[in-house]
Write an enzyme that holds these catalytic residues in place. Structure first.
Site, PDB file in Angstrom:
ATOM      1  N   ASN A 132       0.852  -1.191   0.000  1.00 41.71           N
ATOM      2  CA  ASN A 132       0.000   0.000   0.000  1.00 41.71           C
ATOM      3  C   ASN A 132       0.889   1.242   0.000  1.00 41.71           C
ATOM      4  OD1 ASN A 132      -1.940   1.944   0.303  1.00 41.71           O
ATOM      5  ND2 ASN A 132      -2.887   1.055   2.128  1.00 41.71           N
ATOM      6  N   ASN A 137      -5.735   6.600  -1.383  1.00 40.85           N
ATOM      7  CA  ASN A 137      -6.671   6.094  -2.401  1.00 40.85           C
ATOM      8  C   ASN A 137      -7.292   4.757  -2.001  1.00 40.85           C
ATOM      9  OD1 ASN A 137      -4.754   4.081  -2.955  1.00 40.85           O
ATOM     10  ND2 ASN A 137      -4.012   5.053  -4.821  1.00 40.85           N
ATOM     11  N   GLY A 157      -5.960  -2.640   0.037  1.00 39.83           N
ATOM     12  CA  GLY A 157      -5.327  -1.338  -0.144  1.00 39.83           C
ATOM     13  C   GLY A 157      -4.041  -1.304  -0.925  1.00 39.83           C
ATOM     14  N   ASP A 324      -6.603 -14.040 -19.651  1.00 37.86           N
ATOM     15  CA  ASP A 324      -7.388 -14.846 -18.726  1.00 37.86           C
ATOM     16  C   ASP A 324      -8.400 -15.709 -19.490  1.00 37.86           C
ATOM     17  OD1 ASP A 324      -8.303 -15.287 -15.875  1.00 37.86           O
ATOM     18  OD2 ASP A 324     -10.162 -14.518 -16.743  1.00 37.86           O
ATOM     19  N   GLU A 353      -4.188 -18.354 -20.787  1.00 42.57           N
ATOM     20  CA  GLU A 353      -4.530 -19.324 -19.749  1.00 42.57           C
ATOM     21  C   GLU A 353      -5.385 -20.420 -20.374  1.00 42.57           C
ATOM     22  OE1 GLU A 353      -6.540 -19.494 -15.304  1.00 42.57           O
ATOM     23  OE2 GLU A 353      -7.462 -18.246 -16.852  1.00 42.57           O
TER      24      GLU A 353
END
Length: 611
Positions: A132, A137, A157, A324, A353
């Site tokens: 993080n 943000n 985060g 993907d 993949e």
């Protein structure tokens, strides 16, 4: 009065039709394919006649059943440098409103960019769980899910700045390339941290940062002579995607009507005896209920995905894609998508993949496959992921006693089938990733980790590491995906353990890291590992020996998967040893006389540079 009323009505109509979205948001001059399809979105925008400035030709205008869209195709072949076009939207021969559109210059030699290859080692990061760097943000007003580190499937985060802040660390592992799971906006109300249910494919999720932050990541990597791979999703979007909420066409997504669950049986794509129903529910079915399945057979969808992918390559100066769920897509559509990109960038690399458990079924999906050619199919996909090797790695190092089909023979047999692949050297090899068990769950023993990593680092193909493996991070997929995606220790202010720092690592973390770093940094300069030949010998007593070699060098790799120390004669390996007399263990620095016999401890591996 009548003229004034007409003018007011026209102004009123224009106000409702002001463009809310233009995609791609800008484009580039000098592309090999000069055809550019722009999508304009706005209230009732389809009612207008469109024209464009600069003597640019509009070759096609497509209006759909949804009046809020209009697709305008232009020919850019005469645009050789940056310029601004003006699109005019008219009604009854009067311009109602206009839209400026920017054409930018490409980077020099952009089309010749070289993608990742077997000389690289890829470091896979789940950004939300890595570091993080910018706590401001963690939550944003325009995204639904808020940060909650107490939830395994919540947002924690991690962000782009966290990755940038630790590039020196990543490079120190021996990695040359970074692959992040998707960073584009995923506005699902729950479980959005993984990024695979994207809600805007032109903008980085604000909880990760901005588009400019992503460009900075790319720039910082390239300063280090490292590469950046974007995780691209062609099969589906998230249900929160703005276009899903107002579909351009009914068949933009696959409908049954509405949701239909995939059966996940990818073999129906080439089963000669498949039923159309079974194939439909594999290819058209939704991966999960919150991920509407995109229809790549729809030319508008396909062109949108092609242009979005090319836009990211140009915009972020990318070095590759990992795609993907590649084999869940309409196979003709995904072939066209892949060919369009590799036509534009002939040296760019894309790994798909293809999560299958049979080499023939995986080889079907690699470019120029002779297996695919039986059905007149070519995916044009340069690389696939070696899931059968992953299958072997996931259990083999717990099989202490060899038998006909148990023990290290499983690894040997995996490579026996390399003849099925058009290009085995371009296959992605890995022991684990963000969807599998952590390797240290299978093997909490450091020695077994070392054997697995030795294998991944020295065989043919492109090795991939998963963040945290290099410090022995554990996780059990049976407890949920969140357990294999823990936060990297030291990535958050207040973490008790900072494994990014040598002084902050525990003794166990140090042992894992030092081994991994030395192994993969050694690999960086070894061209015989990158593109040399392989010679393997049948395992005996659970000991596996193979050679990686070229005309001038040879490396002998020995993996003793037995629970007993082994001493064996070397005469049998004369073909691989040639006239070399000694071997230097690249990790320990120990010299071995290889002329007669070699001894190797139980559950260990050796990498010997022959001299």
């Amino acid at each position: 009065m009548k003229k004034l009323l007409s003018l007011l009505l026209l102004i009123s109509a224009a106000a409702f039709a002001q463009i809310q979205k233009t995609e791609p948001p800008f484009w580039y001059a000098g592309m090999k394919n000069p055809s550019l399809q722009l999508m304009f979105y706005g209230e009732n925008i389809g009612q207008y006649v469109v024209s464009v400035s600069n003597d640019v030709t509009i070759t096609d205008v497509t209006r759909t059943g949804n009046p809020n869209y209009i697709f305008v195709t232009i020919d850019t072949k005469n645009i050789s440098k940056s310029t601004t076009l003006t699109f005019s939207f008219s009604e009854k021969r009067k311009t109602v409103f206009t839209k400026k559109y920017e054409i930018r210059d490409r980077e020099k030699n952009s089309a010749l960019r070289k993608g990742f290859d077997a000389s690289d080692a890829i470091y896979l990061i789940m950004p939300d769980r890595f570091a993080n760097g910018n706590p401001s943000n963690d939550n944003t007003d325009n995204t639904a899910e808020k940060m909650d580190r107490s939830k395994p499937s919540g947002r924690h985060g991690g962000d782009i700045k966290g990755i940038i802040d630790h590039l020196d660390y990543i490079q120190s592992t021996g990695a040359t390339t970074v692959w992040n799971t998707p960073l584009c906006e995923d506005n699902d109300p729950r479980g959005s941290y993984h990024g695979y249910a994207q809600s805007d494919v032109y903008n980085i999720d604000p909880r990760y940062g901005t588009n400019e932050d992503y460009l900075r990541l790319s720039s910082e990597l390239h300063k280090r002579n490292m590469k950046l791979v974007l995780d691209y999703v062609t099969n589906h979007w998230g249900s929160e995607h703005w276009m899903i909420k107002d579909l351009p066409t009914y068949d933009w997504i696959h409908q049954f009507p509405g949701y239909g669950q995939s059966n996940y049986r990818m073999t129906t794509q080439y089963d000669p005896y498949h039923s159309e129903t079974d194939k439909k529910y594999c290819v058209d079915g939704w991966f999960v209920k919150t991920m509407p399945d995109l229809n790549q057979a729809n030319p508008l969808v396909l062109n949108y995905l092609i242009q979005n992918a090319i836009w990211w390559i140009e915009y972020a100066n990318l070095d590759g894609f990992r795609v993907d769920t590649y084999s869940y897509c309409d196979k003709e559509g995904i072939s066209k998508w892949t060919k369009a990109i590799t036509d534009e960038y002939p040296y760019f690399n894309i790994v798909g993949e293809v999560w299958m458990h049979d080499q023939a079924q995986m080889a079907y999906w690699q470019k120029d496959s002779k297996i695919g050619a039986i059905q007149n199919y070519n995916s044009y996909l340069p690389s696939v992921m070696d899931f059968t090797l992953h299958d072997a790695i996931s259990g083999v190092f717990n099989e202490d006693k060899a038998s006909w089909d148990k023990g290290i023979i499983k690894v040997y047999e995996n490579f026996v089938n390399d003849f099925l692949y058009p290009n085995p050297n371009s296959i992605l090899v890995f022991a684990e990733n963000h969807d599998t068990q952590r390797i240290s769950h299978w093997y909490p023993d450091l020695n077994k980790y070392k054997m697995a990593m030795t294998l991944v680092a020295t065989i043919r193909g492109i090795p991939q590491l998963y963040y945290g493996s290099e410090i022995g991070m554990t996780g059990d997929k049976h407890k949920g995906d969140g357990d294999i995606r823990h936060d990297f220790p030291g990535g958050w202010n207040g973490d008790a353990n900072d494994a990014f720092s040598p002084s902050g690592r525990t003794e166990t973390q140090k042992q894992y890291f030092d081994f991994t770093s030395k192994l993969f940094n050694w690999r960086k300069s070894k061209t015989l590992i990158h593109n040399g030949k392989t010679m393997q010998f049948l395992p005996e007593e659970n000991v596996y020996v193979y050679f990686r070699y070229n005309d001038s060098e040879s490396v002998m790799v020995i993996i003793n998967n037995s629970d007993q120390k082994k001493t064996f004669g070397t005469a049998r390996f004369k073909e691989g040893m040639k006239d070399f007399k000694t071997g230097k263990d690249v990790l320990a620095g120990t010299d071995f006389d290889i002329t007669k016999e070699i001894s190797i401890d139980a559950k260990t591996s050796l990498i010997l540079e022959l001299k």
